[in-house]
Motif scaffolding. Structure first.
Motif, PDB file in Angstrom:
ATOM      1  N   ASP A 130       0.815  -1.217   0.000  1.00  0.00           N
ATOM      2  CA  ASP A 130       0.000   0.000   0.000  1.00  0.00           C
ATOM      3  C   ASP A 130       0.853   1.273   0.000  1.00  0.00           C
ATOM      4  OD1 ASP A 130      -2.367   1.631   0.301  1.00  0.00           O
ATOM      5  OD2 ASP A 130      -1.881   1.800   2.430  1.00  0.00           O
ATOM      6  N   ALA A 131       2.161   1.132   0.174  1.00  0.00           N
ATOM      7  CA  ALA A 131       3.027   2.304   0.337  1.00  0.00           C
ATOM      8  C   ALA A 131       3.214   3.051  -0.977  1.00  0.00           C
ATOM      9  CB  ALA A 131       4.382   1.880   0.886  1.00  0.00           C
ATOM     10  N   VAL A 132       3.203   4.380  -0.891  1.00  0.00           N
ATOM     11  CA  VAL A 132       3.513   5.239  -2.041  1.00  0.00           C
ATOM     12  C   VAL A 132       5.024   5.234  -2.221  1.00  0.00           C
ATOM     13  CG1 VAL A 132       3.394   7.598  -2.944  1.00  0.00           C
ATOM     14  CG2 VAL A 132       1.502   6.676  -1.566  1.00  0.00           C
ATOM     15  N   ARG A 133       5.474   5.085  -3.464  1.00  0.00           N
ATOM     16  CA  ARG A 133       6.912   4.959  -3.717  1.00  0.00           C
ATOM     17  C   ARG A 133       7.464   6.207  -4.405  1.00  0.00           C
ATOM     18  NH1 ARG A 133       9.236   0.017  -3.084  1.00  0.00           N
ATOM     19  NH2 ARG A 133       7.807  -1.594  -2.313  1.00  0.00           N
ATOM     20  N   LEU A 134       8.707   6.486  -4.073  1.00  0.00           N
ATOM     21  CA  LEU A 134       9.459   7.561  -4.702  1.00  0.00           C
ATOM     22  C   LEU A 134      10.777   6.969  -5.176  1.00  0.00           C
ATOM     23  CD1 LEU A 134       9.899  10.620  -5.349  1.00  0.00           C
ATOM     24  CD2 LEU A 134      10.973  10.810  -3.083  1.00  0.00           C
ATOM     25  N   ASP A 135      11.010   7.020  -6.473  1.00  0.00           N
ATOM     26  CA  ASP A 135      12.222   6.451  -7.057  1.00  0.00           C
ATOM     27  C   ASP A 135      12.400   4.989  -6.650  1.00  0.00           C
ATOM     28  OD1 ASP A 135      12.814   8.934  -8.206  1.00  0.00           O
ATOM     29  OD2 ASP A 135      13.943   9.581  -6.444  1.00  0.00           O
ATOM     30  N   GLY A 136      11.279   4.247  -6.597  1.00  0.00           N
ATOM     31  CA  GLY A 136      11.338   2.818  -6.349  1.00  0.00           C
ATOM     32  C   GLY A 136      11.381   2.394  -4.899  1.00  0.00           C
ATOM     33  N   THR A 137      11.359   3.319  -3.953  1.00  0.00           N
ATOM     34  CA  THR A 137      11.415   2.961  -2.539  1.00  0.00           C
ATOM     35  C   THR A 137      10.282   3.629  -1.778  1.00  0.00           C
ATOM     36  OG1 THR A 137      12.742   3.071  -0.505  1.00  0.00           O
ATOM     37  CG2 THR A 137      13.031   4.853  -2.092  1.00  0.00           C
ATOM     38  N   GLU A 138       9.832   2.956  -0.703  1.00  0.00           N
ATOM     39  CA  GLU A 138       8.760   3.542   0.117  1.00  0.00           C
ATOM     40  C   GLU A 138       9.296   4.529   1.149  1.00  0.00           C
ATOM     41  OE1 GLU A 138       9.819  -0.299   2.355  1.00  0.00           O
ATOM     42  OE2 GLU A 138       9.655   0.365   0.276  1.00  0.00           O
ATOM     43  N   VAL A 139      10.616   4.596   1.334  1.00  0.00           N
ATOM     44  CA  VAL A 139      11.204   5.541   2.282  1.00  0.00           C
ATOM     45  C   VAL A 139      11.427   6.878   1.581  1.00  0.00           C
ATOM     46  CG1 VAL A 139      13.125   6.025   3.834  1.00  0.00           C
ATOM     47  CG2 VAL A 139      12.309   3.668   3.555  1.00  0.00           C
ATOM     48  N   ILE A 140      10.669   7.888   1.983  1.00  0.00           N
ATOM     49  CA  ILE A 140      10.681   9.194   1.312  1.00  0.00           C
ATOM     50  C   ILE A 140      11.469  10.176   2.174  1.00  0.00           C
ATOM     51  CG2 ILE A 140       9.241  11.053   0.412  1.00  0.00           C
ATOM     52  CD1 ILE A 140       6.962   8.909   0.241  1.00  0.00           C
ATOM     53  N   GLY A 175       4.969  32.809   7.291  1.00  0.00           N
ATOM     54  CA  GLY A 175       5.088  32.863   5.837  1.00  0.00           C
ATOM     55  C   GLY A 175       5.248  31.521   5.165  1.00  0.00           C
ATOM     56  N   ILE A 176       5.402  30.431   5.928  1.00  0.00           N
ATOM     57  CA  ILE A 176       5.546  29.101   5.335  1.00  0.00           C
ATOM     58  C   ILE A 176       4.161  28.484   5.174  1.00  0.00           C
ATOM     59  CG2 ILE A 176       6.598  26.833   5.538  1.00  0.00           C
ATOM     60  CD1 ILE A 176       8.710  28.013   7.326  1.00  0.00           C
ATOM     61  N   GLU A 177       3.844  28.054   3.993  1.00  0.00           N
ATOM     62  CA  GLU A 177       2.531  27.480   3.714  1.00  0.00           C
ATOM     63  C   GLU A 177       2.589  25.954   3.742  1.00  0.00           C
ATOM     64  OE1 GLU A 177       1.097  28.951   0.029  1.00  0.00           O
ATOM     65  OE2 GLU A 177       0.883  31.026   0.730  1.00  0.00           O
ATOM     66  N   PHE A 178       1.520  25.346   4.216  1.00  0.00           N
ATOM     67  CA  PHE A 178       1.377  23.907   4.092  1.00  0.00           C
ATOM     68  C   PHE A 178       1.168  23.580   2.619  1.00  0.00           C
ATOM     69  CE2 PHE A 178       0.135  24.784   8.444  1.00  0.00           C
ATOM     70  CZ  PHE A 178       0.671  23.716   9.156  1.00  0.00           C
ATOM     71  N   LYS A 179       1.803  22.519   2.149  1.00  0.00           N
ATOM     72  CA  LYS A 179       1.646  22.163   0.741  1.00  0.00           C
ATOM     73  C   LYS A 179       1.892  20.681   0.528  1.00  0.00           C
ATOM     74  CE  LYS A 179       6.439  23.506  -0.302  1.00  0.00           C
ATOM     75  NZ  LYS A 179       7.290  24.394  -1.135  1.00  0.00           N
ATOM     76  N   LYS A 180       1.378  20.183  -0.564  1.00  0.00           N
ATOM     77  CA  LYS A 180       1.608  18.791  -0.933  1.00  0.00           C
ATOM     78  C   LYS A 180       3.011  18.648  -1.531  1.00  0.00           C
ATOM     79  CE  LYS A 180      -3.218  17.492  -1.695  1.00  0.00           C
ATOM     80  NZ  LYS A 180      -4.193  16.879  -2.634  1.00  0.00           N
ATOM     81  N   ASP A 181       3.589  17.477  -1.337  1.00  0.00           N
ATOM     82  CA  ASP A 181       4.914  17.195  -1.868  1.00  0.00           C
ATOM     83  C   ASP A 181       4.804  16.991  -3.377  1.00  0.00           C
ATOM     84  OD1 ASP A 181       7.386  16.171  -2.615  1.00  0.00           O
ATOM     85  OD2 ASP A 181       7.613  14.952  -0.812  1.00  0.00           O
ATOM     86  N   PRO A 182       5.410  17.845  -4.192  1.00  0.00           N
ATOM     87  CA  PRO A 182       5.277  17.727  -5.650  1.00  0.00           C
ATOM     88  C   PRO A 182       5.952  16.488  -6.216  1.00  0.00           C
ATOM     89  CG  PRO A 182       6.910  19.399  -5.097  1.00  0.00           C
ATOM     90  CD  PRO A 182       6.263  18.995  -3.803  1.00  0.00           C
ATOM     91  N   ARG A 183       6.780  15.812  -5.439  1.00  0.00           N
ATOM     92  CA  ARG A 183       7.431  14.590  -5.908  1.00  0.00           C
ATOM     93  C   ARG A 183       6.487  13.399  -5.906  1.00  0.00           C
ATOM     94  NH1 ARG A 183      12.163  13.924  -1.745  1.00  0.00           N
ATOM     95  NH2 ARG A 183      10.343  14.273  -0.371  1.00  0.00           N
ATOM     96  N   LEU A 184       5.346  13.529  -5.223  1.00  0.00           N
ATOM     97  CA  LEU A 184       4.415  12.417  -5.038  1.00  0.00           C
ATOM     98  C   LEU A 184       3.074  12.741  -5.665  1.00  0.00           C
ATOM     99  CD1 LEU A 184       5.180  11.845  -1.232  1.00  0.00           C
ATOM    100  CD2 LEU A 184       6.213  10.657  -3.176  1.00  0.00           C
ATOM    101  N   PRO A 185       2.275  11.722  -6.000  1.00  0.00           N
ATOM    102  CA  PRO A 185       0.945  11.996  -6.568  1.00  0.00           C
ATOM    103  C   PRO A 185       0.104  12.840  -5.615  1.00  0.00           C
ATOM    104  CG  PRO A 185       1.527   9.674  -6.806  1.00  0.00           C
ATOM    105  CD  PRO A 185       2.569  10.274  -5.912  1.00  0.00           C
TER     106      PRO A 185
END
Length: 373
Positions: A130-140, A175-185
Motif C-alpha cells: 500500500d506504500a507510495v513509492r518515490l524512485d522505487g522505494t517507500e522511504v521518502i 510565511g511558510i505554507e502547508f503544501k503537498k509534496d510535488p514529488r508524489l501523486p
C-alpha cells in the motif's frame, strides 16, 4: 614583509600563457628568518593567510596564497597572495548562504545518528503493498526526517527524525505554507480540503522545533520541509490546550531535562495508528490514536521509550472531542497496533515493565509520571 598591493605578470605556460594578477607580494622577514630559508611549504598554495598587526596580533586582512617559492629566473624567495574578492569573482563563487530551496541534497533520517545504528521501521507485506513509492522505494526523504506514506489512508505510516539538541536554531515559521509534496501523486496526500471550515488543525508528526538544527541553510530547509502534508495529520483545534495532550508535545523536551542524553542526540519515530473503524470525514478516515518512540543513549546504553495518545473524535460537520489520554507503552505494543517492525536493538532497548493491556493502566497525568529509567 609585504607590499600592500602589486600587479604581477605570471607565465602559466600553455595553453593559458602569461596573465596579470592583482595580489599582495610577500617576502621573508629579515628580522625573523625561517630555519630553512623557505617562505612556504609544499602544498601551501590555496591556503588562507591572515596578516598580523605591528604588535603581532592577527588583523582583519585575509589573502589566499597563490604562489610561494622562487622562480627559475628569480632565485629570491617570495610569495603572492591574492585578494579573496578577486578569487571569488574568477571562480564565480560567493560566501553568501544559498537559499534553502537551492540545496538539492536531501539526506533524510540518518540511521547512524546515534552511537548504535537504528534503522527505520519495516512495513508488513500488506502495508508495503500500500506504500507510495518515490524512485522505487517507500522511504521518502526530507531534511532531517524520512517517512513512509499510505496510499489508501493518505497519511504517513511512520515518520522518523533526528534531533541534534546542541545545534537547534530559533527560526520563525511565519510565511511558510502547508503544501503537498510535488514529488508524489497529489491524490495520495490529504491536503487543505480537509481543514476548511471546521475545528481540525494541521498537526505535525515530526515536530518543526525538533528539525531546525545544523547549519542555517540546512535548518531553514528542514523548517520548510516540515510543512509538507505528508508530515501532517488532523488534530482538534484545542489539542495543544489540553493538559493531557500537552504531555505529547513535550516528550522530547522532557527527555532532555530528565536524562543525561549522550551528545544531546535523539532519534524519534512517530505516526498514527490506523483502525478500520476510524471515522470517515471528507473522504479520509481520521486516525484517533498516535504513537511515538524516543531513542537515545545514556551512559553508553541504548534506551527506547514508547508512548500512545488516544483522542476519540465524534465526527459530523461539527466536530467534538472526548478527553485526550496519553499512555506509556512498550515498543512491542506499538508494533502490534501498527503492523510495523522495529529494529531488534530498539525493541531490546525498551525495558519498561507494564500490565498486559493498556486498558489496565492509568493514563499519564503529567510529565512526572513518565518512567525514564
Amino acid at each position: 614583509m609585504s607590499r600592500p598591493f602589486a600587479r604581477v605578470s605570471i607565465d602559466y605556460g600553455p595553453p593559458v600563457g602569461t596573465r596579470e594578477i592583482e595580489c599582495f607580494e610577500i617576502g621573508p622577514d629579515p628580522n625573523k628568518p625561517a630555519d630553512d630559508g623557505e617562505i612556504s611549504a609544499p602544498g601551501d598554495s590555496g591556503a588562507a593567510w591572515l596578516f598580523k598587526t605591528r604588535g603581532g596580533r592577527p588583523s582583519e586582512v585575509l589573502a589566499g596564497l597563490h604562489f610561494g617559492g622562487e622562480s627559475d629566473v628569480d632565485p629570491e624567495e617570495r610569495a603572492l597572495a591574492c585578494f579573496p574578492r578577486a578569487v571569488f569573482e574568477e571562480l564565480k563563487i560567493t560566501l553568501q548562504a544559498p537559499a534553502p530551496e537551492s540545496l538539492e541534497a536531501v539526506t533524510g533520517y540518518d540511521p547512524g545518528f546515534l552511537a548504535v545504528a537504528v534503522a527505520t521501521p519495516r512495513l508488513s507485506p500488506s502495508l508495503k503493498a500500500d506504500a507510495v513509492r518515490l524512485d522505487g522505494t517507500e522511504v521518502i526523504p526530507y531534511t532531517h526526517f524520512s517517512l513512509a506514506l499510505s496510499g489508501t489512508r493518505r497519511f504517513a505510516f511512520w515518520v522518523a527524525w533526528n534531533i541534534d539538541g546542541g545545534a537547534i536554531k530559533k527560526i520563525d515559521r511565519s510565511g511558510i505554507e502547508f503544501k503537498k509534496d510535488p514529488r508524489l501523486p497529489a491524490d495520495a496526500q490529504v491536503g487543505n480540503e480537509m481543514y476548511k471550515g471546521n475545528r481540525l488543525d494541521r498537526g505535525h508528526i515530526a515536530r518543526r522545533a525538533d528539525l531546525i538544527w545544523g547549519p542555517l541553510p540546512e535548518a531553514d530547509r528542514a523548517n520548510t520541509d516540515s510543512f509538507f502534508y505528508t508530515n501532517i495529520t488532523p488534530q482538534m483545534d484545542d489539542f495543544n490546550q489540553s493538559a493531557k495532550a500537552g504531555i505529547w508535545g513535550e516528550l522530547e523536551n522532557a527527555l532532555f531535562e530528565e536524562v543525561e542524553v549522550e551528545g544531546l542526540r535523539i532519534s524519534v519515530f512517530g505516526g498514527p495508528v490506523f483502525h478500520d473503524d476510524d471515522r470517515l470525514f471528507r473522504g479520509a478516515r481520521l486516525p484517533r490514536e498516535f504513537w511515538k518512540v524516543l531513542v537515545y543513549s545514556e551512559k553508553g546504553t541504548l534506551k527506547a521509550k514508547a508512548f500512545l495518545l488516544t483522542q476519540n473524535l465524534v465526527l459530523a460537520e461539527i466536530l467534538e472531542l472526548d478527553e485526550f489520554r496519553v499512555f506509556q507503552v512498550k515498543v512491542g505494543e506499538v508494533q502490534k497496533r501498527t503492523g510495523l517492525k522495529f529494529p531488534a536493538a530498539l525493541v531490546q532497548a525498551d525495558t519498561l515493565v507494564v500490565p498486559e493491556a493498556v486498558e489496565d493502566r492509568a493514563p499519564l497525568e503529567g510529565l512526572a509520571d513518565i518512567n525514564w529509567h
